[in-house]
Structure formats: C-alpha cells, structure tokens
Design a protein around this motif. Structure first.
Motif, PDB file in Angstrom:
ATOM      1  N   GLY A 118       7.325   2.874   0.382  1.00  0.00           N
ATOM      2  CA  GLY A 118       7.461   2.029   1.559  1.00  0.00           C
ATOM      3  C   GLY A 118       8.769   1.270   1.513  1.00  0.00           C
ATOM      4  O   GLY A 118       9.572   1.432   0.585  1.00  0.00           O
ATOM      5  N   LYS A 119       9.006   0.433   2.487  1.00  0.00           N
ATOM      6  CA  LYS A 119      10.246  -0.344   2.563  1.00  0.00           C
ATOM      7  C   LYS A 119      10.436  -1.224   1.326  1.00  0.00           C
ATOM      8  O   LYS A 119      11.541  -1.367   0.821  1.00  0.00           O
ATOM      9  CB  LYS A 119      10.221  -1.209   3.833  1.00  0.00           C
ATOM     10  CG  LYS A 119      11.478  -2.013   4.059  1.00  0.00           C
ATOM     11  CD  LYS A 119      11.362  -2.847   5.311  1.00  0.00           C
ATOM     12  CE  LYS A 119      11.352  -4.276   4.857  1.00  0.00           C
ATOM     13  NZ  LYS A 119      11.001  -5.294   5.732  1.00  0.00           N
ATOM     14  N   ASP A 120       9.320  -1.802   0.852  1.00  0.00           N
ATOM     15  CA  ASP A 120       9.403  -2.735  -0.275  1.00  0.00           C
ATOM     16  C   ASP A 120       8.865  -2.158  -1.584  1.00  0.00           C
ATOM     17  O   ASP A 120       8.537  -2.904  -2.498  1.00  0.00           O
ATOM     18  CB  ASP A 120       8.634  -4.013   0.068  1.00  0.00           C
ATOM     19  CG  ASP A 120       9.238  -4.731   1.258  1.00  0.00           C
ATOM     20  OD1 ASP A 120      10.481  -4.761   1.373  1.00  0.00           O
ATOM     21  OD2 ASP A 120       8.457  -5.261   2.079  1.00  0.00           O
ATOM     22  N   GLY A 121       8.761  -0.845  -1.678  1.00  0.00           N
ATOM     23  CA  GLY A 121       8.299  -0.251  -2.927  1.00  0.00           C
ATOM     24  C   GLY A 121       7.154   0.731  -2.713  1.00  0.00           C
ATOM     25  O   GLY A 121       6.893   1.175  -1.591  1.00  0.00           O
ATOM     26  N   ALA A 122       6.463   1.039  -3.818  1.00  0.00           N
ATOM     27  CA  ALA A 122       5.388   2.034  -3.785  1.00  0.00           C
ATOM     28  C   ALA A 122       4.220   1.564  -2.916  1.00  0.00           C
ATOM     29  O   ALA A 122       3.879   0.374  -2.901  1.00  0.00           O
ATOM     30  CB  ALA A 122       4.903   2.321  -5.197  1.00  0.00           C
ATOM     31  N   ARG A 123       3.658   2.500  -2.184  1.00  0.00           N
ATOM     32  CA  ARG A 123       2.461   2.274  -1.367  1.00  0.00           C
ATOM     33  C   ARG A 123       1.479   3.382  -1.698  1.00  0.00           C
ATOM     34  O   ARG A 123       1.862   4.471  -2.141  1.00  0.00           O
ATOM     35  CB  ARG A 123       2.776   2.297   0.134  1.00  0.00           C
ATOM     36  CG  ARG A 123       3.722   1.214   0.598  1.00  0.00           C
ATOM     37  CD  ARG A 123       3.040  -0.160   0.504  1.00  0.00           C
ATOM     38  NE  ARG A 123       3.905  -1.211   0.965  1.00  0.00           N
ATOM     39  CZ  ARG A 123       4.621  -1.996   0.174  1.00  0.00           C
ATOM     40  NH1 ARG A 123       4.589  -1.823  -1.132  1.00  0.00           N
ATOM     41  NH2 ARG A 123       5.368  -2.950   0.670  1.00  0.00           N
ATOM     42  N   TYR A 124       0.211   3.114  -1.430  1.00  0.00           N
ATOM     43  CA  TYR A 124      -0.831   4.087  -1.751  1.00  0.00           C
ATOM     44  C   TYR A 124      -1.664   4.372  -0.511  1.00  0.00           C
ATOM     45  O   TYR A 124      -1.976   3.463   0.256  1.00  0.00           O
ATOM     46  CB  TYR A 124      -1.699   3.566  -2.900  1.00  0.00           C
ATOM     47  CG  TYR A 124      -0.860   3.353  -4.134  1.00  0.00           C
ATOM     48  CD1 TYR A 124      -0.659   4.390  -5.033  1.00  0.00           C
ATOM     49  CD2 TYR A 124      -0.211   2.146  -4.346  1.00  0.00           C
ATOM     50  CE1 TYR A 124       0.160   4.222  -6.133  1.00  0.00           C
ATOM     51  CE2 TYR A 124       0.611   1.967  -5.440  1.00  0.00           C
ATOM     52  CZ  TYR A 124       0.796   3.009  -6.326  1.00  0.00           C
ATOM     53  OH  TYR A 124       1.614   2.854  -7.411  1.00  0.00           O
ATOM     54  N   GLN A 125      -1.988   5.630  -0.350  1.00  0.00           N
ATOM     55  CA  GLN A 125      -2.770   6.047   0.809  1.00  0.00           C
ATOM     56  C   GLN A 125      -3.998   6.813   0.323  1.00  0.00           C
ATOM     57  O   GLN A 125      -3.884   7.713  -0.517  1.00  0.00           O
ATOM     58  CB  GLN A 125      -1.931   6.936   1.725  1.00  0.00           C
ATOM     59  CG  GLN A 125      -2.645   7.297   3.014  1.00  0.00           C
ATOM     60  CD  GLN A 125      -1.756   8.132   3.906  1.00  0.00           C
ATOM     61  OE1 GLN A 125      -1.658   9.328   3.706  1.00  0.00           O
ATOM     62  NE2 GLN A 125      -1.123   7.491   4.872  1.00  0.00           N
ATOM     63  N   LEU A 126      -5.145   6.449   0.857  1.00  0.00           N
ATOM     64  CA  LEU A 126      -6.390   7.139   0.561  1.00  0.00           C
ATOM     65  C   LEU A 126      -6.782   7.970   1.769  1.00  0.00           C
ATOM     66  O   LEU A 126      -6.667   7.501   2.908  1.00  0.00           O
ATOM     67  CB  LEU A 126      -7.522   6.146   0.259  1.00  0.00           C
ATOM     68  CG  LEU A 126      -7.248   5.003  -0.711  1.00  0.00           C
ATOM     69  CD1 LEU A 126      -8.509   4.152  -0.877  1.00  0.00           C
ATOM     70  CD2 LEU A 126      -6.765   5.529  -2.038  1.00  0.00           C
ATOM     71  N   GLN A 127      -7.249   9.188   1.535  1.00  0.00           N
ATOM     72  CA  GLN A 127      -7.810  10.038   2.581  1.00  0.00           C
ATOM     73  C   GLN A 127      -9.284  10.207   2.251  1.00  0.00           C
ATOM     74  O   GLN A 127      -9.638  10.643   1.152  1.00  0.00           O
ATOM     75  CB  GLN A 127      -7.137  11.414   2.597  1.00  0.00           C
ATOM     76  CG  GLN A 127      -5.716  11.399   3.073  1.00  0.00           C
ATOM     77  CD  GLN A 127      -5.618  11.249   4.582  1.00  0.00           C
ATOM     78  OE1 GLN A 127      -6.451  11.751   5.322  1.00  0.00           O
ATOM     79  NE2 GLN A 127      -4.605  10.545   5.022  1.00  0.00           N
ATOM     80  N   ILE A 128     -10.149   9.835   3.189  1.00  0.00           N
ATOM     81  CA  ILE A 128     -11.593   9.902   2.973  1.00  0.00           C
ATOM     82  C   ILE A 128     -12.215  10.614   4.164  1.00  0.00           C
ATOM     83  O   ILE A 128     -12.070  10.163   5.305  1.00  0.00           O
ATOM     84  CB  ILE A 128     -12.199   8.492   2.847  1.00  0.00           C
ATOM     85  CG1 ILE A 128     -11.460   7.678   1.788  1.00  0.00           C
ATOM     86  CG2 ILE A 128     -13.696   8.567   2.566  1.00  0.00           C
ATOM     87  CD1 ILE A 128     -11.684   6.192   1.885  1.00  0.00           C
ATOM     88  N   LEU A 129     -12.910  11.717   3.905  1.00  0.00           N
ATOM     89  CA  LEU A 129     -13.654  12.427   4.947  1.00  0.00           C
ATOM     90  C   LEU A 129     -15.126  12.130   4.737  1.00  0.00           C
ATOM     91  O   LEU A 129     -15.641  12.276   3.631  1.00  0.00           O
ATOM     92  CB  LEU A 129     -13.412  13.939   4.855  1.00  0.00           C
ATOM     93  CG  LEU A 129     -14.207  14.798   5.839  1.00  0.00           C
ATOM     94  CD1 LEU A 129     -13.745  14.550   7.273  1.00  0.00           C
ATOM     95  CD2 LEU A 129     -14.073  16.272   5.488  1.00  0.00           C
ATOM     96  N   THR A 130     -15.798  11.673   5.781  1.00  0.00           N
ATOM     97  CA  THR A 130     -17.213  11.346   5.664  1.00  0.00           C
ATOM     98  C   THR A 130     -17.927  11.602   6.988  1.00  0.00           C
ATOM     99  O   THR A 130     -17.283  11.822   8.015  1.00  0.00           O
ATOM    100  CB  THR A 130     -17.405   9.873   5.225  1.00  0.00           C
ATOM    101  OG1 THR A 130     -18.781   9.637   4.963  1.00  0.00           O
ATOM    102  CG2 THR A 130     -16.926   8.910   6.293  1.00  0.00           C
TER     103      THR A 130
END
Length: 173
Positions: A118-130
C-alpha cells in the motif's frame, strides 16, 4: 371496501412472488422460477381484473400502488432471510492478523491471505467464500478481531473447486 383489501392482499403476495422468480432466474434455478412465474401470472391477471373492471376508483388505484410498495419491502425481507447462494468477502487489513485468520479457519471458513504493498507499507487482503446466509456471522467475527478492517462483499456467479466445495462434500458423506 372488500375490493380494496383484496387488491392490497394480492399485491402483498404478487410482488414478493415476482422478486423470488427473478432471484431464481438469476440463480439459474429454472424449476422454481417457472413455478413462481406461474403463480405470479395468476395473481397479476386476477388483481388487474379487479382494478380495471368497472369503474376505476382512485382509492383502489392508490391501494394497488401501496400494496406494490409493501410487497417490495416484504420481498426484500424474504430474499434476505433466504439468502440463497454464496458471497465472497474481500477484507483489507493494515496488519497481518493471524489470530483473525485462524479463528475464521477454525470456524470452518476457507481463507486465502494475500500480501500487497500500500501507500504506507505492507497491506493484507483476505478472500473468504461462504454461503450468503453466513455473511453476517463472518462479518461479525472480522469486526471483533479487527474493527478497522475494510470489507467488500459480492456474489460470485460461478466457481469450481476449492475449500468450500471440499468441505460441503465431507459434510454430505
């Protein structure tokens, strides 16, 4: 007066039936769509014959429109309760929240974690199928572990393979 109540009742039944037919068409559930289409046509013809026969009164027309509006509200409520189908949640986090990920996984949800910049460093994204009827439960878990999470929800049209399908097969056997 009896006509007015009948018109309102027919609209309260017609519009949710119409909504359900459309939902089943979109979800490719043809048999249910056809059944609801048949019911819809019967109610529609019967209701219109009452409204358009003889002298059209303004109260009957207003009740027809009011019943339509109430039917939309009821149809939306029914659709949300049925929650047919699946949902994908994309969750953006500022930090790698392993406690959240493991809590979701321990509750039976498949979670894929992506790391991005991201602009200010590492970002995390979760993908959840339910399943769609579990979306609120998943969202509550996410908000409990990360109140600042940015959550996007959408309905996938098609999917094949993956954790969810394997879990469903295990439950059936």
């Amino acid at each position: 007066m009896a006509n007015i109540l009948l018109i309102f009742l027919l609209q309260i039944i017609l519009v949710p039936t119409l909504s359900l037919r459309i939902i089943f068409v979109v979800k490719n559930m043809s048999v249910f769509a056809a059944i609801f289409g048949f019911i819809e046509a019967l109610i529609y013809v019967f209701g219109l014959s009452i409204v358009l026969s003889g002298e059209q009164s303004i109260p009957e027309m207003l009740v027809y429109a009011l019943g339509f509006a109430a039917g939309i509200f009821l149809g939306n409520y029914i659709e949300n309760k049925l929650a047919i189908g699946y949902t994908t949640l994309t969750v953006n986090l500022m930090n790698n929240n392993t406690e959240l990920v493991w809590t979701l996984r321990n509750n039976g949800y498949g979670v894929t974690v992506f790391e991005g910049m991201g602009k200010d460093g590492a970002r995390y994204q979760l993908q959840i199928l339910t399943k769609r009827n579990l979306e609120e439960k998943v969202t509550r878990i996410i908000e409990e572990y990360d109140p600042n999470a940015f959550i996007i929800s959408y309905e996938p049209r098609k999917f094949k393979g993956g954790y969810l399908l394997k879990a469903m097969k295990k439950r059936k056997s």
